[in-house]
Design an enzyme around this catalytic site. Structure first.
Site, PDB file in Angstrom:
ATOM      1  N   GLU A 285       0.833  -1.199   0.000  1.00  0.00           N
ATOM      2  CA  GLU A 285       0.000   0.000   0.000  1.00  0.00           C
ATOM      3  C   GLU A 285       0.873   1.256   0.000  1.00  0.00           C
ATOM      4  O   GLU A 285       0.619   2.215  -0.737  1.00  0.00           O
ATOM      5  CB  GLU A 285      -0.904  -0.023   1.228  1.00  0.00           C
ATOM      6  CG  GLU A 285      -1.850   1.166   1.348  1.00  0.00           C
ATOM      7  CD  GLU A 285      -2.649   1.118   2.643  1.00  0.00           C
ATOM      8  OE1 GLU A 285      -3.339   2.108   2.940  1.00  0.00           O
ATOM      9  OE2 GLU A 285      -2.585   0.100   3.368  1.00  0.00           O
TER      10      GLU A 285
ATOM     11  N   GLY B 157      -7.083   4.716   9.543  1.00  0.00           N
ATOM     12  CA  GLY B 157      -7.592   4.467  10.874  1.00  0.00           C
ATOM     13  C   GLY B 157      -6.803   3.420  11.622  1.00  0.00           C
ATOM     14  O   GLY B 157      -6.676   3.482  12.840  1.00  0.00           O
ATOM     15  N   ALA B 158      -6.249   2.435  10.898  1.00  0.00           N
ATOM     16  CA  ALA B 158      -5.576   1.319  11.557  1.00  0.00           C
ATOM     17  C   ALA B 158      -4.066   1.307  11.372  1.00  0.00           C
ATOM     18  O   ALA B 158      -3.347   0.809  12.237  1.00  0.00           O
ATOM     19  CB  ALA B 158      -6.155  -0.005  11.058  1.00  0.00           C
ATOM     20  N   SER B 159      -3.558   1.821  10.267  1.00  0.00           N
ATOM     21  CA  SER B 159      -2.127   1.707  10.003  1.00  0.00           C
ATOM     22  C   SER B 159      -1.573   3.000   9.430  1.00  0.00           C
ATOM     23  O   SER B 159      -2.312   3.896   9.017  1.00  0.00           O
ATOM     24  CB  SER B 159      -1.849   0.552   9.032  1.00  0.00           C
ATOM     25  OG  SER B 159      -2.418   0.818   7.759  1.00  0.00           O
ATOM     26  N   ALA B 160      -0.249   3.061   9.393  1.00  0.00           N
ATOM     27  CA  ALA B 160       0.453   4.205   8.808  1.00  0.00           C
ATOM     28  C   ALA B 160       1.617   3.679   7.987  1.00  0.00           C
ATOM     29  O   ALA B 160       2.225   2.659   8.333  1.00  0.00           O
ATOM     30  CB  ALA B 160       0.949   5.153   9.898  1.00  0.00           C
ATOM     31  N   GLN B 161       1.922   4.368   6.880  1.00  0.00           N
ATOM     32  CA  GLN B 161       2.997   3.945   5.985  1.00  0.00           C
ATOM     33  C   GLN B 161       3.942   5.110   5.693  1.00  0.00           C
ATOM     34  O   GLN B 161       3.549   6.273   5.726  1.00  0.00           O
ATOM     35  CB  GLN B 161       2.445   3.430   4.649  1.00  0.00           C
ATOM     36  CG  GLN B 161       1.725   2.101   4.725  1.00  0.00           C
ATOM     37  CD  GLN B 161       0.311   2.229   5.224  1.00  0.00           C
ATOM     38  OE1 GLN B 161      -0.376   3.186   4.895  1.00  0.00           O
ATOM     39  NE2 GLN B 161      -0.134   1.280   6.027  1.00  0.00           N
TER      40      GLN B 161
END
Length: 712
Positions: free
Chosen positions: A147, A184-188
């Protein structure tokens, strides 16, 4: 482009809060080459979309986990119908469709996720004619690192750094932009390090290859990583858990929350707290933003041991970021939290730390009654009561991640507090004209096109469709380990792009049938049935009749009372008698091609391919968790740290998990998503040690592929 022959592609972004369908279009390569100048020929295919070609619905696909049979009619139907109104009827059958799910689906258990994916595939095939050759490739949960890489492609594509690098010279031979995404759940995070760091940390990078209109290729070396549970909603959950753990009185019903406006009372899940709920545990806002910043800082887990310097969040290794040349674009929550509410939001104004923090502190210091009245009077754009109750926490989290976690310089910090002066206004009046040369710039659209990782997926796919003059000498489009040529874990954009083999009629027919690299591979079910039929054919009547004929030909007797004669011929003639290798033995010899050990308790490797990230973190050493989660503990490879070759899009061949999936492919998908610790109290001083950088200790491992672990 209207009226000109072109191609379409459909991507559904199945996020944690909703699903959004995107339709893209690009010219046929033969048309694009006609009349193109040398600059256009050396550019990537031009992808077009329109705002009306996009549609989003709520809630997310993961909300159908307990009722998967409804995901088609109650969710997908509206999105498929929208896409079919955009794509011309005569082009639908040639238009690929991808549904790629992200962090919301990663948090589900493997059984629920598998059922949802199966239902999605079945419904899409039954209710549309879009090109869907392989559901395991086109309908899947993608790792966070994939992603992030797609987002990096999209941002640089829209900014023009791929097609005109000379116009984006940041110094030191660097011309691409970094990418930050937070949901809302992850960061990249994804970025190309400077030349020094690229050489120093070469084994940590992903090699990305794209193809220009004229068939030439361009390559980029990118570092990308992802943190599960570092998105705003998961961070808020961890924050509340830490507050409860730090509460001095176990029986306390009120928890003071500095990240809520003064006077606001909510339940632990953010709902308004009413008098009818008296006696239940709830939050009471104190409106102290400085204290909110201090209490959210431990969630970064900056004190976690860093076994491979340097590190970012949660003790995760990353090449050093040179902000002289690494200029970051932030999307999703980075945009919404800095612009939608606080109206940083003139699209041509750069992010300014001092101005932003002043606005946040001014808003969050107000009591809830004043804020609620302002909302009712439409004082703030795009702000409702729910957003207002969340925005102070989100702002503190964004500030901490950017400046204390990633290390983005605090532009404007030197200005006098409370002056109302924008510290960079005189220098940066038009960020787009400057080419986004600030350390960080939040964006939503570039040149009227939304920055979405789905665009990166389609750029990669369209690029792979460009024909080349000499196919044998052309390197494929895709990404994998940072080594020359085609690494074993190379990820192809789609099933039909997998390399050709010698064919079914060549010398190596067994490999042509079973090797996952073969574009002519037979579906697993058909192959299995074929083998069964052949076994039955030779082991039953046909075998018996042939034996009698041959035995009689040599004067032998076929009656069962003559075992020695039968044994003699059985020992001499192939496929006859117990001493000769039977078809069962042929399959056994080929066991290393598809290891039945990969099937546990009735679950094939397809199930392992779709296992999720762990639903909660623990105080165990943080591991590089697979985005598919934890396999069955009995699997022999549960703690294997060896790399596995893949042929693309998470399809594994030759090692690791070897089991035929329903499409005849050998499948294993991994990622580099990193889980956050659960309990992070305000006085937390770090977690256990993390696993080392995988590619640092294993130079040939793909930076986007990591070992599975049974306890994650």
């Amino acid at each position: 482009m209207e009226g000109v022959k072109g191609h379409y592609g459909v991507v559904l972004d199945a996020g944690s809060s909703g699903t959004r369908v995107y339709v893209y279009r690009w010219l046929d390569n033969a048309v694009a080459r006609k009349g193109a100048d040398s600059k256009d020929l050396r550019s990537l295919p031009e992808i077009k979309t329109k705002p009306e070609w996009t549609k989003k619905i709520h809630p997310g696909v993961s909300s159908f986990a307990d009722r998967p049979e409804e995901v088609g009619s109650q969710h997908l139907a509206e999105l498929l119908e929208h896409a079919q109104t955009i794509v011309p009827p005569d082009a639908i059958k040639d238009t690929p469709i991808f549904l790629l799910a992200t962090a919301g689906m990663r948090l589900l258990g493997d059984v629920q996720r598998n059922l949802l994916l199966e239902q999605i595939c079945s419904y899409a095939r039954a209710n549309s004619d879009f090109l869907l050759p392989d559901c395991d490739v086109h309908i899947q949960v993608i790792p966070g690192v994939t992603e992030g890489l797609y987002g990096w492609i999209a941002a640089n594509y829209l900014l023009g750094s791929f097609n005109a690098p000379e116009q984006h010279d940041h110094g030191k031979g660097h011309h691409t932009y970094g990418f930050l995404d937070m949901g809302g759940a992850s960061a990249q995070i994804a970025y190309a390090p400077n030349s020094t760091e690229t050489q120093k940390h070469a084994s940590d990078l992903t090699l990305l290859r794209l193809r220009n209109v004229d068939g030439s290729t361009q390559e980029h070396k990118v570092f990308v990583t992802s943190w599960l549970e570092f998105g705003v909603h998961e961070a808020r959950r961890r924050y509340l858990e830490s507050m409860q753990a730090a509460s001095a009185v176990d029986s306390a019903k009120e928890l003071p929350d500095p990240c809520l406006p003064s006077g606001l009372r909510t339940t632990l899940d953010g709902k308004p707290f009413t008098s009818k709920q008296e006696g239940g545990m709830h939050l009471v806002g104190t409106g102290k933003f400085d204290e909110c910043l201090r209490q959210t800082y431990p969630l970064l887990d900056k004190d976690a041991p860093c076994l491979d310097q340097p590190c970012l969040l949660h003790g995760i290794h990353a090449p050093a970021i040179d902000f002289d040349v690494n200029h970051f674009i932030g999307i999703s929550e980075y945009w919404h939290t800095t612009h939608d509410v606080f109206e940083m939001g003139h699209k041509d104004k750069a992010y300014d730390f001092n101005t932003y923090q002043q606005r946040v502190e001014s808003f969050c210091s107000q009591d809830w009654e004043t804020i609620a009245k302002g909302i009712d009077d439409h004082k703030w754009k795009k702000l409702n009561h729910e957003k207002a109750s969340e925005v102070c926490f989100k702002a503190s989290w964004i500030i901490n991640v950017l400046h204390n976690g990633i290390g983005v310089p605090r532009v404007g910090l030197e200005d006098t507090t409370g002056s109302g002066h924008n510290g960079t206004k005189e220098v940066i009046t038009h960020a787009q004209e400057k080419g986004y040369l600030d350390p960080f710039q939040a964006v939503n659209k570039i040149d009227s096109t939304e920055v979405s990782w789905t665009l990166g997926k389609m750029v990669l796919y369209a690029s792979s469709q460009v024909p080349v003059e000499i196919e044998e000498k052309a390197l494929p489009v895709g990404f994998g380990s940072n080594i020359a040529g085609i690494p074993n874990d190379f990820q192809y954009p789609s099933t039909e792009l997998l390399p050709n083999s010698e064919g079914l009629h060549g010398a190596n027919w067994h490999d042509a049938l079973l090797n996952a690299r073969s574009s002519r591979r037979v579906p697993g079910l058909v192959l299995f049935l074929l083998i069964i039929i052949m076994m039955v054919f030779f082991l039953c009547g046909r075998r018996s009749r042939m034996f009698h004929k041959i035995s009689n030909l040599f004067g032998g007797r076929s009656h069962p009372s003559y075992p020695k004669k039968r044994k003699f011929f059985g020992g001499k003639l192939p496929f006859f008698g117990p001493r000769s290798p039977s078809y069962e033995r042929v399959l056994e010899d080929g066991a290393n091609e598809f290891d039945l050990g990969g099937i546990v308790s009735g679950r094939s490797s397809l199930d392992v391919n779709r296992l999720s990230d762990t639903e909660t973190a623990s105080f165990l050493p943080p591991k590089r968790a697979s985005s598919w989660g934890s396999p069955t503990p009995s699997l022999k490879f549960g703690l294997d740290n060896s790399s596995s070759g893949t042929i693309g899009l998470g399809i594994t061949a030759g090692s690791g998990i070897n089991a035929m999936d329903r499409a005849g492919l050998v499948v294993r998908t991994e990622s580099r998503d990193h889980l956050a610790p659960i309990a992070l109290g305000p006085t937390s001083n770090g977690r256990r040690s993390r696993a080392g950088s995988p590619s640092r200790s294993h130079p040939h491992r793909s930076p986007i592929m990591t070992p599975l672990s049974h306890d994650e």
